[in-house]
Design an enzyme around this catalytic site. Sequence first.
Site, PDB file in Angstrom:
ATOM      1  N   ARG A   6       0.830  -1.218   0.000  1.00 42.45           N
ATOM      2  CA  ARG A   6       0.000   0.000   0.000  1.00 42.45           C
ATOM      3  C   ARG A   6       0.862   1.265   0.000  1.00 42.45           C
ATOM      4  NH1 ARG A   6      -5.330  -1.858   3.498  1.00 42.45           N
ATOM      5  NH2 ARG A   6      -6.416  -2.562   1.641  1.00 42.45           N
TER       6      ARG A   6
ATOM      7  N   LYS B 182     -18.819 -16.684   2.615  1.00 42.76           N
ATOM      8  CA  LYS B 182     -20.264 -16.475   2.631  1.00 42.76           C
ATOM      9  C   LYS B 182     -20.895 -16.038   1.321  1.00 42.76           C
ATOM     10  CE  LYS B 182     -20.635 -14.854   7.359  1.00 42.76           C
ATOM     11  NZ  LYS B 182     -20.805 -13.530   7.979  1.00 42.76           N
TER      12      LYS B 182
ATOM     13  N   GLY C 191      -8.196  -8.119  -0.704  1.00 41.57           N
ATOM     14  CA  GLY C 191      -8.523  -8.995   0.416  1.00 41.57           C
ATOM     15  C   GLY C 191      -7.718 -10.285   0.436  1.00 41.57           C
TER      16      GLY C 191
ATOM     17  N   GLY D  21     -12.886  -4.601   0.003  1.00 48.31           N
ATOM     18  CA  GLY D  21     -14.278  -4.151   0.096  1.00 48.31           C
ATOM     19  C   GLY D  21     -14.650  -3.246  -1.063  1.00 48.31           C
TER      20      GLY D  21
HETATM   21  P1  AMP Z   1     -14.254 -13.927   2.588  1.00 45.72           P
HETATM   22  O1  AMP Z   1     -13.790 -12.946   3.621  1.00 45.72           O
HETATM   23  O2  AMP Z   1     -15.746 -14.084   2.512  1.00 45.72           O
HETATM   24  O3  AMP Z   1     -13.585 -13.753   1.252  1.00 45.72           O
HETATM   25  O4  AMP Z   1     -13.802 -15.328   3.133  1.00 45.72           O
HETATM   26  C1  AMP Z   1     -12.484 -15.681   3.333  1.00 45.72           C
HETATM   27  C2  AMP Z   1     -12.458 -16.778   4.330  1.00 45.72           C
HETATM   28  O5  AMP Z   1     -13.244 -17.861   3.868  1.00 45.72           O
HETATM   29  C3  AMP Z   1     -11.070 -17.321   4.554  1.00 45.72           C
HETATM   30  O6  AMP Z   1     -10.686 -17.015   5.863  1.00 45.72           O
HETATM   31  C4  AMP Z   1     -11.236 -18.813   4.347  1.00 45.72           C
HETATM   32  O7  AMP Z   1     -10.620 -19.578   5.355  1.00 45.72           O
HETATM   33  C5  AMP Z   1     -12.738 -19.023   4.439  1.00 45.72           C
HETATM   34  N1  AMP Z   1     -13.178 -20.213   3.714  1.00 45.72           N
HETATM   35  C6  AMP Z   1     -12.974 -20.492   2.420  1.00 45.72           C
HETATM   36  N2  AMP Z   1     -13.478 -21.703   2.108  1.00 45.72           N
HETATM   37  C7  AMP Z   1     -14.006 -22.203   3.238  1.00 45.72           C
HETATM   38  C8  AMP Z   1     -14.667 -23.439   3.558  1.00 45.72           C
HETATM   39  N3  AMP Z   1     -14.860 -24.365   2.626  1.00 45.72           N
HETATM   40  N4  AMP Z   1     -15.073 -23.605   4.824  1.00 45.72           N
HETATM   41  C9  AMP Z   1     -14.882 -22.648   5.754  1.00 45.72           C
HETATM   42  N5  AMP Z   1     -14.261 -21.474   5.523  1.00 45.72           N
HETATM   43  C10 AMP Z   1     -13.837 -21.248   4.265  1.00 45.72           C
END
Ligand code: AMP
Length: 397
Positions: free
Chosen positions: A37, A201, A354, A377
């Site tokens: 950054r 999610k 991210g 974000g």
């Molecule tokens: P996000 O912030 O929504 O991009 O999510 C990132 C997080 O999702 C990371 O910390 C990963 O460990 C988690 N993640 C990815 N795949 C899985 C999975 N199959 N089960 C649980 N956590 C997951």
Amino acid sequence: MLNKVSVDDLEVKGKKVLVRCDFNVPLKEGVITDLNRLTAALPTIKKLVGDGAKVILCSHLGKPKGEPKPELSLAPVAAKLSELLGQEVVFAADPEVVGENARKAVEAMKDGDVVLLENTRYRAEETKNGETFSKDLASLAEVFVNDAFGTAHRAHCSNVGVTEHIKTSAVGYLVQKEIEFLGNAVNNPVRPFVAILGGAKVSDKINVINNLLDKVDTLIIGGGMAYTFLKAQGMEIGNSLLEADKMDYSLEMVKKAEAKGVKLLLPVDHLVGKEFKNDTEFKTVLDTEMEEGWQGFDIGPKTRELFTEAIKDAKTVVWNGPMGVFEFENFAGGTIAVAKALAEADATTIIGGGDSAAAVNILGFGDKMTHISTGGGASLEFLEGKELPGVAAVNDK
Ligand code: AMP
């Protein structure tokens, strides 16, 4: 093309220019552990210094929640930035950010000097876009430049409020570059255009999925969010992540993809584990073999092949979100395979900040990508098709 005033359009010789940067860097015991950054902010700072401006930098760092927190001071950033710029960056230590000390430091500036203000989030009004702090910041300068892409999706004093009190505003080179790369990829892609979404999610990416289905040729969904899609289509997913209230939405998206002729790729096999830790018992299973007591933590080998094939033929790829729990070595393989496929693709490859940006950099594929966004974000909101308030607030050309 971005229709905003840019630093190239400004006359800044002898003028005080307030530049909102994104110096929200990772710190470990006072040491900055990732310089991305800071280096990303240099082109704009150098340009303004070269043009003889008095350059006043500001940024937030972490979440001090509206009060001074010494461990979240920007002092280490001033020191590192001095090294990177090759000239002194004077740090205006000031618990009020724009208090007596900051004003004194600014008054003492000569053309081409650089001052860095203290963490803007030491002031509670910052994240509420409050009037007083916006005016305080604006009172320091005659020109405002927003070069903080990482906070462009927020309307705060230091990127939005301040523009109401300074007539001349512009976007910096970093914001310009981010918007042009992301904008071209999404709105004017060379086809085939493949988007890859992962992470935990579905609920975080609802609008992204919906918007991208209008634009892409192929949408790949991996990571934890894939399980809600699989369950919605009648598959067993054992104890994998599930957002039951998003199953209907997932089915709608499957139908939308069909109607639009978009190829929607979901995992066909998985690495499943018993417990959420690296050294849990784990095995590879097909979609049809998921059992109670096991959770999907990564995409399996057949899925890696399937996704790699789709990426191989792409001419534009946008990626946001890991394919599994990549923080655990045993479940990082899927994310590594996708990063490698992007690195080898003859395509414009855009990483949406991210976790996927971190993964690509840690794995050493950083310099193989066309563009790695500095804002997770912000890039997601951009992919949702939303206008970013931090960009909207800057004067149009
Ligand atoms: P996000 O912030 O929504 O991009 O999510 C990132 C997080 O999702 C990371 O910390 C990963 O460990 C988690 N993640 C990815 N795949 C899985 C999975 N199959 N089960 C649980 N956590 C997951």
